[in-house]
Design an enzyme around this catalytic site. Structure first.
Site, PDB file in Angstrom:
ATOM      1  N   ARG A 236      44.658  53.883  34.549  1.00  0.00           N
ATOM      2  CA  ARG A 236      43.994  54.667  33.873  1.00  0.00           C
ATOM      3  C   ARG A 236      44.735  56.193  34.134  1.00  0.00           C
ATOM      4  NH1 ARG A 236      42.740  51.146  31.086  1.00  0.00           N
ATOM      5  NH2 ARG A 236      40.644  50.470  30.527  1.00  0.00           N
ATOM      6  N   GLU A 265      44.444  60.324  26.114  1.00  0.00           N
ATOM      7  CA  GLU A 265      45.162  59.390  25.186  1.00  0.00           C
ATOM      8  C   GLU A 265      44.593  59.668  23.806  1.00  0.00           C
ATOM      9  OE1 GLU A 265      44.866  55.455  26.566  1.00  0.00           O
ATOM     10  OE2 GLU A 265      45.876  56.039  28.464  1.00  0.00           O
ATOM     11  N   HIS A 283      50.196  52.906  26.029  1.00  0.00           N
ATOM     12  CA  HIS A 283      48.924  51.990  26.633  1.00  0.00           C
ATOM     13  C   HIS A 283      48.849  50.585  25.975  1.00  0.00           C
ATOM     14  CE1 HIS A 283      44.619  51.970  28.167  1.00  0.00           C
ATOM     15  NE2 HIS A 283      45.093  50.824  28.051  1.00  0.00           N
TER      16      HIS A 283
HETATM   17  P1  NAP Z   1      39.723  44.328  39.544  1.00  0.00           P
HETATM   18  O1  NAP Z   1      40.208  42.767  39.663  1.00  0.00           O
HETATM   19  O2  NAP Z   1      38.573  44.694  39.831  1.00  0.00           O
HETATM   20  O3  NAP Z   1      40.613  44.955  40.654  1.00  0.00           O
HETATM   21  C1  NAP Z   1      40.473  46.363  40.849  1.00  0.00           C
HETATM   22  C2  NAP Z   1      41.097  46.672  42.326  1.00  0.00           C
HETATM   23  O4  NAP Z   1      40.869  48.075  42.643  1.00  0.00           O
HETATM   24  C3  NAP Z   1      40.410  46.099  43.411  1.00  0.00           C
HETATM   25  O5  NAP Z   1      41.271  45.291  44.222  1.00  0.00           O
HETATM   26  C4  NAP Z   1      39.708  47.297  44.261  1.00  0.00           C
HETATM   27  O6  NAP Z   1      39.829  46.948  45.767  1.00  0.00           O
HETATM   28  C5  NAP Z   1      40.608  48.394  43.620  1.00  0.00           C
HETATM   29  N1  NAP Z   1      39.785  49.656  43.676  1.00  0.00           N
HETATM   30  C6  NAP Z   1      38.651  49.767  43.008  1.00  0.00           C
HETATM   31  N2  NAP Z   1      38.322  50.840  43.372  1.00  0.00           N
HETATM   32  C7  NAP Z   1      39.027  51.478  44.436  1.00  0.00           C
HETATM   33  C8  NAP Z   1      39.143  52.898  44.859  1.00  0.00           C
HETATM   34  N3  NAP Z   1      38.187  53.842  44.557  1.00  0.00           N
HETATM   35  N4  NAP Z   1      40.099  53.108  45.930  1.00  0.00           N
HETATM   36  C9  NAP Z   1      41.119  52.127  45.937  1.00  0.00           C
HETATM   37  N5  NAP Z   1      41.120  50.858  45.371  1.00  0.00           N
HETATM   38  C10 NAP Z   1      40.009  50.660  44.585  1.00  0.00           C
HETATM   39  O7  NAP Z   1      40.393  44.989  38.207  1.00  0.00           O
HETATM   40  P2  NAP Z   1      41.707  44.541  37.441  1.00  0.00           P
HETATM   41  O8  NAP Z   1      41.118  43.478  36.363  1.00  0.00           O
HETATM   42  O9  NAP Z   1      42.654  44.128  38.192  1.00  0.00           O
HETATM   43  O10 NAP Z   1      41.894  45.939  36.469  1.00  0.00           O
HETATM   44  C11 NAP Z   1      42.395  47.147  37.067  1.00  0.00           C
HETATM   45  C12 NAP Z   1      42.373  47.945  36.022  1.00  0.00           C
HETATM   46  O11 NAP Z   1      43.574  48.181  35.404  1.00  0.00           O
HETATM   47  C13 NAP Z   1      41.242  47.949  34.761  1.00  0.00           C
HETATM   48  O12 NAP Z   1      39.937  48.498  35.406  1.00  0.00           O
HETATM   49  C14 NAP Z   1      41.856  48.918  33.730  1.00  0.00           C
HETATM   50  O13 NAP Z   1      41.460  50.310  34.272  1.00  0.00           O
HETATM   51  C15 NAP Z   1      43.368  48.831  34.159  1.00  0.00           C
HETATM   52  N6  NAP Z   1      43.797  48.003  32.928  1.00  0.00           N
HETATM   53  C16 NAP Z   1      44.854  48.664  32.315  1.00  0.00           C
HETATM   54  C17 NAP Z   1      45.669  47.922  31.295  1.00  0.00           C
HETATM   55  C18 NAP Z   1      46.498  48.588  30.431  1.00  0.00           C
HETATM   56  O14 NAP Z   1      46.867  48.159  29.348  1.00  0.00           O
HETATM   57  N7  NAP Z   1      47.439  49.351  30.992  1.00  0.00           N
HETATM   58  C19 NAP Z   1      45.192  46.448  31.229  1.00  0.00           C
HETATM   59  C20 NAP Z   1      44.250  46.140  31.632  1.00  0.00           C
HETATM   60  C21 NAP Z   1      43.428  46.754  32.751  1.00  0.00           C
HETATM   61  P3  NAP Z   1      38.447  47.335  46.474  1.00  0.00           P
HETATM   62  O15 NAP Z   1      37.111  46.802  45.690  1.00  0.00           O
HETATM   63  O16 NAP Z   1      38.888  46.810  47.836  1.00  0.00           O
HETATM   64  O17 NAP Z   1      38.632  48.875  46.672  1.00  0.00           O
HETATM   65  C1  8YV Z   2      43.129  47.570  26.470  1.00  0.00           C
HETATM   66  C2  8YV Z   2      42.855  47.891  28.897  1.00  0.00           C
HETATM   67  O1  8YV Z   2      44.335  48.313  25.903  1.00  0.00           O
HETATM   68  O2  8YV Z   2      41.639  45.958  29.370  1.00  0.00           O
HETATM   69  C3  8YV Z   2      41.928  47.083  29.693  1.00  0.00           C
HETATM   70  O3  8YV Z   2      41.261  47.835  30.489  1.00  0.00           O
HETATM   71  O4  8YV Z   2      43.084  49.115  29.210  1.00  0.00           O
HETATM   72  C4  8YV Z   2      43.697  47.356  27.647  1.00  0.00           C
HETATM   73  O5  8YV Z   2      43.839  45.845  27.742  1.00  0.00           O
HETATM   74  C5  8YV Z   2      41.945  48.269  25.950  1.00  0.00           C
HETATM   75  O6  8YV Z   2      41.129  48.152  26.633  1.00  0.00           O
HETATM   76  C6  8YV Z   2      41.937  48.231  24.500  1.00  0.00           C
HETATM   77  O7  8YV Z   2      41.309  49.498  23.894  1.00  0.00           O
END
Ligand code: NAP
Ligand code: 8YV
Length: 323
Positions: A236, A265, A283
């Site tokens: 993010r 964004e 994104h």
């Molecule tokens: P997840 O499985 O919940 O993993 C999140 C990781 O972040 C965990 O390993 C956690 O470890 C760590 N974390 C959480 N809070 C933290 C903190 N304060 N300091 C350091 N590490 C921390 O989540 P995920 O499914 O992998 O997704 C992660 C994020 O990716 C989503 O929440 C979203 O914001 C982003 N995302 C972006 C896109 C995109 O389109 N660019 C798409 C999908 C997701 P600990 O609990 O050990 O801290």
């Molecule tokens: C999407 C994401 O673009 O899953 C997330 O957290 O950032 C992306 O997969 C978004 O949520 C759709 O608005």
């Protein structure tokens, strides 16, 4: 679900047409964005609304909505990151919140690797070079390399692990930081973002957006990453201090950045867009037709499952009793 027992579901802002159609098949859908006077419409239907389907376009979903929707049972969110929803307040009121984990991890990890390679090997710049006809004047400049680099993953969760699995095949050293060490994981653990950055030449952020992760990557972390360092953000925009990042890229504190997410964004500052040492994506981590369809399907399946069985498929961590 047919006839008078159809459940009323509110959609504050438009979602993908497939999601709208699927919700409409099983529920009475209220398309709030189409109403000439949304406030008045909401007042008329609020008492009947038992479900909400929301994506990022719906804005913040918090107590102001929950206060107005006394029968609300579930908020089904499109996306795995759900920082726009006050899930703690929802939980306190007994409202289930669901997100879309599991169906996008591999897609986002693919994109992350692509963005990392594009940033290091200057792929967008090379494409522009050919299109501009510049090749006839001489070869494209040599790029930095992934070879010999150490990659730090900030957030080794579901997506972070999918990124790490891919990096295993790239013959690079991998380390990570999270709040907790994961004993079952063989990669080296570092107990702060700065400590991770200090042993990394590429730092990939893939933590959730939250108060706890705000500006986790700051001037000190970028300094620790160093002059040859590359920062990749698919988490993010709030995770990095964007002004500090721009300064670090302008001053050569780090080498380059590949970004899929931004502070505000879709507004990307001119100062960031002007930098030659960035690759900027809008994104699109999960934005393939296939994966977006799977995410939409899970939104609707969560609603169906909740109203048919009283259990949600993918409730978020704050939801204490998902059925
Ligand atoms: P997840 O499985 O919940 O993993 C999140 C990781 O972040 C965990 O390993 C956690 O470890 C760590 N974390 C959480 N809070 C933290 C903190 N304060 N300091 C350091 N590490 C921390 O989540 P995920 O499914 O992998 O997704 C992660 C994020 O990716 C989503 O929440 C979203 O914001 C982003 N995302 C972006 C896109 C995109 O389109 N660019 C798409 C999908 C997701 P600990 O609990 O050990 O801290
Ligand atoms: C999407 C994401 O673009 O899953 C997330 O957290 O950032 C992306 O997969 C978004 O949520 C759709 O608005």
């Amino acid at each position: 679900m047919t006839g008078p027992d159809r459940v009323d579901v509110l959609m504050p802002a438009p979602m993908a047409p497939d999601v709208i159609n699927a919700v409409e098949q099983d529920f009475t859908l209220h398309r709030l964005w189409e109403q000439p006077d949304p406030d008045r419409y909401l007042a008329a239907v609020a008492a009947r609304i038992r479900g909400m389907a929301v994506g990022g376009a719906a804005g913040r979903i918090d107590g102001r909505w929950f206060d107005r929707l006394p029968a609300l049972e579930i908020v089904a969110h499109f996306g795995v990151g759900y920082e726009t929803i006050d899930a703690t307040d929802a939980a306190a009121r007994g409202i289930v919140v669901t997100n879309t984990p599991g169906v996008l991890d591999e897609e986002v990890a693919d994109l992350t690797i692509g963005l990392m390679l594009a940033t290091l090997r200057l792929l967008p710049q090379a494409d522009r070079f050919v299109r501009a006809g510049d090749w006839r004047q001489g070869p494209f400049p040599l790029s930095p390399s992934l070879r010999g680099r150490r990659v730090g993953i900030l957030g080794l969760g579901a997506i972070g692990k999918a990124v790490a699995r891919r990096l295993d095949g790239f013959d690079v050293a991998i380390a990570y930081h999270g709040r907790s060490r994961q004993p079952e994981v063989a990669y080296a653990y570092h107990d702060s973002p700065a400590a991770l950055a200090a042993v990394s030449d590429v730092l990939i952020a893939i933590v959730p957006g939250s108060a706890g992760t705000r500006h986790l990557v700051d001037t000190a972390v970028l300094g620790a990453l160093g002059a040859q360092g590359v920062f990749i953000n698919v988490a993010r925009g709030s995770v990095v201090d964007q002004d500090a990042l721009i300064a670090a890229l302008q001053q050569g504190t780090i080498l380059a950045a590949g970004l899929d997410v931004y502070e505000d964004e879709p507004n990307v500052p001119v100062s960031l867009r002007a930098l030659p040492n960035t690759v900027l994506l809008p994104h699109i981590g999960s934005a393939s037709k296939r994966t977006r369809a799977a995410m939409g399907g899970l939104v609707v399946d969560n609603l169906r499952e909740w109203f048919e069985t009283g259990r949600a498929l993918t409730p978020v961590a704050e939801t204490p009793n998902p059925g």
